[in-house]
Design a protein around this motif. Structure first.
Motif, short mmCIF file in Angstrom:
data_model
loop_
_atom_site.label_atom_id
_atom_site.label_comp_id
_atom_site.label_asym_id
_atom_site.label_seq_id
_atom_site.Cartn_x
_atom_site.Cartn_y
_atom_site.Cartn_z
N LYS A 2 5.88 -38.56 6.13
CA LYS A 2 5.85 -38.67 4.68
C LYS A 2 6.07 -37.30 4.06
N ILE A 3 7.17 -37.16 3.31
CA ILE A 3 7.51 -35.90 2.66
C ILE A 3 7.48 -36.13 1.16
N ALA A 4 6.77 -35.27 0.44
CA ALA A 4 6.54 -35.46 -0.99
C ALA A 4 6.95 -34.23 -1.78
N THR A 5 7.30 -34.46 -3.03
CA THR A 5 7.50 -33.37 -3.99
C THR A 5 6.65 -33.64 -5.21
N TRP A 6 6.06 -32.58 -5.78
CA TRP A 6 5.20 -32.74 -6.95
C TRP A 6 5.18 -31.45 -7.75
N TYR A 203 10.24 -43.59 -13.76
CA TYR A 203 10.14 -42.22 -14.24
C TYR A 203 9.20 -41.40 -13.37
N THR A 204 9.35 -40.07 -13.47
CA THR A 204 8.48 -39.15 -12.71
C THR A 204 7.79 -38.13 -13.61
N PHE A 205 8.12 -38.15 -14.92
CA PHE A 205 7.57 -37.19 -15.87
C PHE A 205 7.31 -37.89 -17.20
N TRP A 206 6.13 -37.62 -17.76
CA TRP A 206 5.78 -38.10 -19.09
C TRP A 206 5.17 -36.92 -19.85
N ASP A 207 5.73 -36.59 -20.99
CA ASP A 207 5.23 -35.48 -21.79
C ASP A 207 3.79 -35.72 -22.22
N TYR A 208 3.08 -34.62 -22.47
CA TYR A 208 1.70 -34.73 -22.95
C TYR A 208 1.65 -35.20 -24.41
N GLN A 209 2.75 -35.05 -25.14
CA GLN A 209 2.76 -35.31 -26.58
C GLN A 209 3.17 -36.75 -26.89
N ALA A 210 2.80 -37.17 -28.10
CA ALA A 210 3.30 -38.42 -28.71
C ALA A 210 3.02 -39.67 -27.89
N GLY A 211 1.95 -39.64 -27.11
CA GLY A 211 1.57 -40.83 -26.36
C GLY A 211 2.60 -41.28 -25.36
N ALA A 212 3.32 -40.33 -24.77
CA ALA A 212 4.42 -40.67 -23.87
C ALA A 212 3.94 -41.49 -22.67
N THR A 235 13.30 -44.45 5.43
CA THR A 235 12.91 -45.86 5.50
C THR A 235 12.50 -46.42 4.13
N SER A 236 11.89 -45.59 3.28
CA SER A 236 11.49 -46.05 1.95
C SER A 236 11.09 -44.85 1.10
N THR A 237 10.91 -45.10 -0.19
CA THR A 237 10.43 -44.08 -1.12
C THR A 237 9.36 -44.68 -2.02
N ALA A 238 8.65 -43.82 -2.72
CA ALA A 238 7.66 -44.27 -3.69
C ALA A 238 7.46 -43.21 -4.75
N VAL A 239 7.14 -43.65 -5.95
CA VAL A 239 6.73 -42.76 -7.04
C VAL A 239 5.26 -43.06 -7.28
N GLU A 240 4.40 -42.10 -6.97
CA GLU A 240 2.95 -42.34 -7.02
C GLU A 240 2.42 -42.03 -8.42
N LYS A 241 2.80 -42.93 -9.35
CA LYS A 241 2.56 -42.68 -10.77
C LYS A 241 1.10 -42.82 -11.17
N HIS A 242 0.26 -43.39 -10.32
CA HIS A 242 -1.15 -43.58 -10.70
C HIS A 242 -1.85 -42.27 -10.98
N VAL A 243 -1.38 -41.17 -10.38
CA VAL A 243 -2.07 -39.89 -10.59
C VAL A 243 -1.88 -39.37 -12.01
N ARG A 244 -0.89 -39.90 -12.74
CA ARG A 244 -0.69 -39.47 -14.13
C ARG A 244 -1.84 -39.93 -15.02
N ALA A 245 -2.58 -40.94 -14.56
CA ALA A 245 -3.71 -41.47 -15.34
C ALA A 245 -5.02 -40.76 -15.04
N ASP A 251 2.00 -33.32 -15.88
CA ASP A 251 2.90 -34.22 -16.59
C ASP A 251 3.94 -34.83 -15.65
N HIS A 252 3.96 -34.39 -14.40
CA HIS A 252 4.79 -34.98 -13.35
C HIS A 252 3.91 -35.76 -12.36
#
Length: 261
Positions: A2-6, A203-212, A235-245, A251-252
């Motif tokens: 598993k190779i990740a970028t953040w 998506y992989t980025f949500w700004d801190y402003q304007a309730g993005a 074999t597969s990919t994933a965007v682990e968006k739960h950490v944004r919450a 913001d990424h």
């Protein structure tokens, strides 16, 4: 593997989130961007306590990249070749030996933002992308398992942002930027996420402003570009968006690729 970028947006400010994510997600290799610290200030001990080796290319207050790995790389190099006067810490390369005499080469990339577009910042962005293209062409000639992972600050296609009209004049989405990204891909590099899913929005980025974040007004700018040898093992990919919450998030969010190595 598993190779990740953040893009962590300040490793000291997000250290608790980083530790929690490393424990939960357990990636084998992590490419971090925007660590925003000199090498000596990186919270190395906390990361090493989790079983990771740490390599950094830091810079005081902004920029900075790192590679965390469960095995120590055979070699590392800092800085993108092509401009000896470029002092911005945006590129780190690590080489790992695999079984069967195979080589895994991983690069952590923090490509310049480029805004405002009518300044030298955009000129620098395009020049940096051309240097990256030349570097990638040279590395592809090695025919190794190559992963170019990072925050590219490039929105490749209209469906990679919540409202393309709003981004038309932004450095992340200008035609020249997207053309430079395509020239990079046209070397034979594969966009791992788009190779494994046509999901939109994604998506992989949500700004801190304007309730993005709650509105899901995001963009996809964090990418894993793969050599043919790496693409063959994907074999597969994933965007682990739960950490944004999480509290005090970046913001990424992490983008991960799974490889049969």
């Amino acid at each position: 593997m598993k190779i990740a970028t953040w893009n962590i947006n300040g490793v000291k400010a997000r250290i608790e989130n980083l530790i929690e994510w490393l424990r939960d997600s357990s990636p084998d290799i992590v490419c971090l961007q925007e660590i925003k610290t000199i090498d000596e200030g990186f919270p190395r001990l906390e990361i090493e306590a989790l079983g990771y080796h740490v390599e950094t290319h830091g810079q005081k207050g902004f920029n900075g990249v790192a590679i965390l790995s469960k095995t120590k790389p055979d070699e590392t190099s800092r800085g993108l070749p092509g401009d000896p006067l470029d002092e911005q810490a945006r590129f780190l390369e690590a080489v790992f030996s695999l079984s069967g005499n195979k080589i895994l080469r991983v690069c952590s990339i923090y490509l310049p933002n480029g805004n405002p577009v009518d300044t030298e910042k955009y000129t620098y962005k395009l020049a940096w992308m051309e240097r990256l293209r030349k570097f990638a062409a040279q590395r592809l000639a090695y025919e190794e398992i190559l992963v170019l992972a990072g925050d590219y600050n490039v929105i490749p296609e209209p469906h990679d942002c919540f409202n393309a009209k709003l981004w038309e004049t932004d450095a992340l989405f200008l035609p020249q930027t997207r053309a430079a990204f395509r020239r990079l891909e046209n070397l034979g590099l594969l966009d791992a996420v788009r190779a494994t899913t046509d999901e939109v929005p994604l998506y992989t980025f949500w700004d801190y402003q304007a309730g993005a974040w709650p509105k899901n007004n995001g963009i996809r700018i964090d990418h894993l570009l793969l050599s043919p040898e790496a693409a063959d093992k994907l074999t597969s990919t994933a965007v682990e968006k739960h950490v944004r919450a999480w509290e005090k998030p970046s913001d990424h969010v992490p983008v991960v690729g799974y490889f049969d190595l």
